[in-house]
Design an enzyme around this catalytic site. Structure first.
Site, PDB file in Angstrom:
ATOM      1  N   ASP A  60       0.864  -1.172   0.000  1.00 53.78           N
ATOM      2  CA  ASP A  60       0.000   0.000   0.000  1.00 53.78           C
ATOM      3  C   ASP A  60       0.903   1.224   0.000  1.00 53.78           C
ATOM      4  OD1 ASP A  60      -2.925   0.843   0.275  1.00 53.78           O
ATOM      5  OD2 ASP A  60      -1.851   2.160   1.650  1.00 53.78           O
ATOM      6  N   SER A  61       0.612   2.159  -0.891  1.00 53.76           N
ATOM      7  CA  SER A  61       1.489   3.325  -0.978  1.00 53.76           C
ATOM      8  C   SER A  61       0.658   4.582  -1.147  1.00 53.76           C
ATOM      9  CB  SER A  61       2.459   3.171  -2.147  1.00 53.76           C
ATOM     10  OG  SER A  61       1.772   2.761  -3.307  1.00 53.76           O
ATOM     11  N   PHE A 136       4.847   6.675 -13.063  1.00 52.36           N
ATOM     12  CA  PHE A 136       3.390   6.586 -13.065  1.00 52.36           C
ATOM     13  C   PHE A 136       2.852   7.478 -11.939  1.00 52.36           C
ATOM     14  CE2 PHE A 136       2.497   4.005  -9.262  1.00 52.36           C
ATOM     15  CZ  PHE A 136       3.769   3.542  -8.972  1.00 52.36           C
ATOM     16  N   LYS A 159      15.115   6.327  -9.946  1.00 52.30           N
ATOM     17  CA  LYS A 159      14.018   6.312  -8.964  1.00 52.30           C
ATOM     18  C   LYS A 159      14.256   5.185  -7.950  1.00 52.30           C
ATOM     19  CE  LYS A 159       9.034   5.955  -8.344  1.00 52.30           C
ATOM     20  NZ  LYS A 159       7.710   5.646  -8.913  1.00 52.30           N
ATOM     21  N   HIS A 164      10.546   5.324  -2.073  1.00 49.06           N
ATOM     22  CA  HIS A 164       9.846   4.702  -0.950  1.00 49.06           C
ATOM     23  C   HIS A 164       9.688   3.203  -1.193  1.00 49.06           C
ATOM     24  CE1 HIS A 164       7.267   5.802  -4.194  1.00 49.06           C
ATOM     25  NE2 HIS A 164       6.172   5.304  -3.670  1.00 49.06           N
ATOM     26  N   ARG A 165       9.329   2.866  -2.442  1.00 53.33           N
ATOM     27  CA  ARG A 165       9.084   1.448  -2.784  1.00 53.33           C
ATOM     28  C   ARG A 165      10.400   0.666  -2.709  1.00 53.33           C
ATOM     29  NH1 ARG A 165       6.142   2.547  -6.534  1.00 53.33           N
ATOM     30  NH2 ARG A 165       4.311   2.304  -5.224  1.00 53.33           N
TER      31      ARG A 165
HETATM   32  P1  ITT Z   1      -3.337  -1.845  -5.746  1.00 56.18           P
HETATM   33  O1  ITT Z   1      -4.145  -1.333  -4.596  1.00 56.18           O
HETATM   34  O2  ITT Z   1      -4.073  -2.833  -6.582  1.00 56.18           O
HETATM   35  O3  ITT Z   1      -1.975  -2.352  -5.340  1.00 56.18           O
HETATM   36  P2  ITT Z   1      -3.211   0.976  -6.431  1.00 56.18           P
HETATM   37  O4  ITT Z   1      -2.589   1.748  -7.550  1.00 56.18           O
HETATM   38  O5  ITT Z   1      -4.644   1.292  -6.113  1.00 56.18           O
HETATM   39  O6  ITT Z   1      -3.037  -0.597  -6.739  1.00 56.18           O
HETATM   40  P3  ITT Z   1      -2.546   1.966  -3.820  1.00 56.18           P
HETATM   41  O7  ITT Z   1      -3.899   1.732  -3.261  1.00 56.18           O
HETATM   42  O8  ITT Z   1      -1.369   1.636  -2.966  1.00 56.18           O
HETATM   43  O9  ITT Z   1      -2.336   1.136  -5.169  1.00 56.18           O
HETATM   44  O10 ITT Z   1      -2.502   3.453  -4.332  1.00 56.18           O
HETATM   45  C1  ITT Z   1      -1.338   4.122  -4.400  1.00 56.18           C
HETATM   46  C2  ITT Z   1      -1.485   5.298  -5.342  1.00 56.18           C
HETATM   47  O11 ITT Z   1      -0.496   6.250  -4.945  1.00 56.18           O
HETATM   48  C3  ITT Z   1      -1.167   4.893  -6.777  1.00 56.18           C
HETATM   49  O12 ITT Z   1      -2.299   4.579  -7.526  1.00 56.18           O
HETATM   50  C4  ITT Z   1      -0.448   6.145  -7.293  1.00 56.18           C
HETATM   51  O13 ITT Z   1      -1.401   7.078  -7.757  1.00 56.18           O
HETATM   52  C5  ITT Z   1       0.227   6.697  -6.056  1.00 56.18           C
HETATM   53  N1  ITT Z   1       1.607   6.216  -5.963  1.00 56.18           N
HETATM   54  C6  ITT Z   1       2.109   5.234  -5.167  1.00 56.18           C
HETATM   55  N2  ITT Z   1       3.398   5.026  -5.398  1.00 56.18           N
HETATM   56  C7  ITT Z   1       3.748   5.889  -6.361  1.00 56.18           C
HETATM   57  C8  ITT Z   1       4.945   6.148  -7.042  1.00 56.18           C
HETATM   58  O14 ITT Z   1       6.039   5.452  -6.819  1.00 56.18           O
HETATM   59  N3  ITT Z   1       4.944   7.093  -7.971  1.00 56.18           N
HETATM   60  C9  ITT Z   1       3.835   7.815  -8.240  1.00 56.18           C
HETATM   61  N4  ITT Z   1       2.652   7.623  -7.655  1.00 56.18           N
HETATM   62  C10 ITT Z   1       2.608   6.665  -6.717  1.00 56.18           C
END
Ligand code: ITT
Length: 186
Positions: A60-61, A136, A159, A164-165
């Site tokens: 979750d991010s 993205f 990156k 963070h990832r």
């Molecule tokens: P899943 O829940 O299926 O894993 P998701 O895209 O909905 O896919 P999250 O609920 O964790 O995942 O949402 C995180 C959002 O935060 C993601 O859709 C991006 O818009 C943003 N995000 C997270 N990490 C990012 C990154 O490395 N670069 C840019 N945006 C990021």
């Protein structure tokens, strides 16, 4: 497990140098509403393990913006799909501080391993304009500390040096590769 192919691609490239290979399980993550990403990730993992009885990773991010008290945080995905990048820039127009951070929380578990959480953060600021086409999500408006370019203007490998990832998955990999801490039934 993720519906987001970009997240998966990044996770795979971060884990590859450790020799850890992953496969994408393209299933909707069950996302509880909670201000703490750790709770969202843990709940999603436990729900996934009810049907997918194999070693599983869930991430979750989100982007946390200081002037907006952490918004969009746990609502990052929804906010991106609704007001988008320009909406964030518009919200910040009258604020002096543009400080923000990305956070990634990785949850790992299996039917025999209690869930473990690994967190990574990268601090930075929100740019004034949308810049770059790489990455993205919020990458084209996020400038990491010590850099002058958005993640959207940098390569995947740059990156991965500080994201963070990368920090969260590297923590996971170091733990995973230390056999004395656990055993994973293959
Ligand atoms: P899943 O829940 O299926 O894993 P998701 O895209 O909905 O896919 P999250 O609920 O964790 O995942 O949402 C995180 C959002 O935060 C993601 O859709 C991006 O818009 C943003 N995000 C997270 N990490 C990012 C990154 O490395 N670069 C840019 N945006 C990021």
């Amino acid at each position: 497990m993720t519906e987001n192919p970009d997240k998966f691609r990044e996770a795979r490239s971060i884990l590859a140098p450790f020799g850890v290979r992953i496969q994408r399980l393209n299933r909707a993550k069950i996302e509880v509403q909670d201000p703490r990403p750790e709770n969202i990730a843990r709940f999603a993992l436990v729900s996934a393990l009810e049907s997918h009885r194999r070693p599983t990773l869930v991430e979750d991010s989100g982007l946390f913006i200081e002037a907006l008290d952490g918004f969009p945080g746990p609502y990052s995905s929804f906010t991106y799909d609704t007001i988008g990048l320009q909406g964030i820039l518009d919200l910040l127009r009258h604020y002096r501080t543009r400080r923000a951070y990305f956070q990634s929380t990785v949850a790992f578990g299996s039917p025999t391993i209690t869930p473990r959480l690994f967190t990574g953060k990268v601090r930075g600021r929100i740019s004034k304009r949308i810049l770059g086409k790489n990455g993205f999500g919020y990458d084209p408006i996020f400038i990491a500390e010590g850099s002058t370019k958005t993640f959207g203007q940098t390569s995947q490998s740059s990156k991965n040096m500080k994201s963070h990832r990368a920090r969260a998955f590297q923590r996971f990999a170091r733990w995973f590769l230390t056999p004395s801490t656990h055993t994973v039934a293959k």
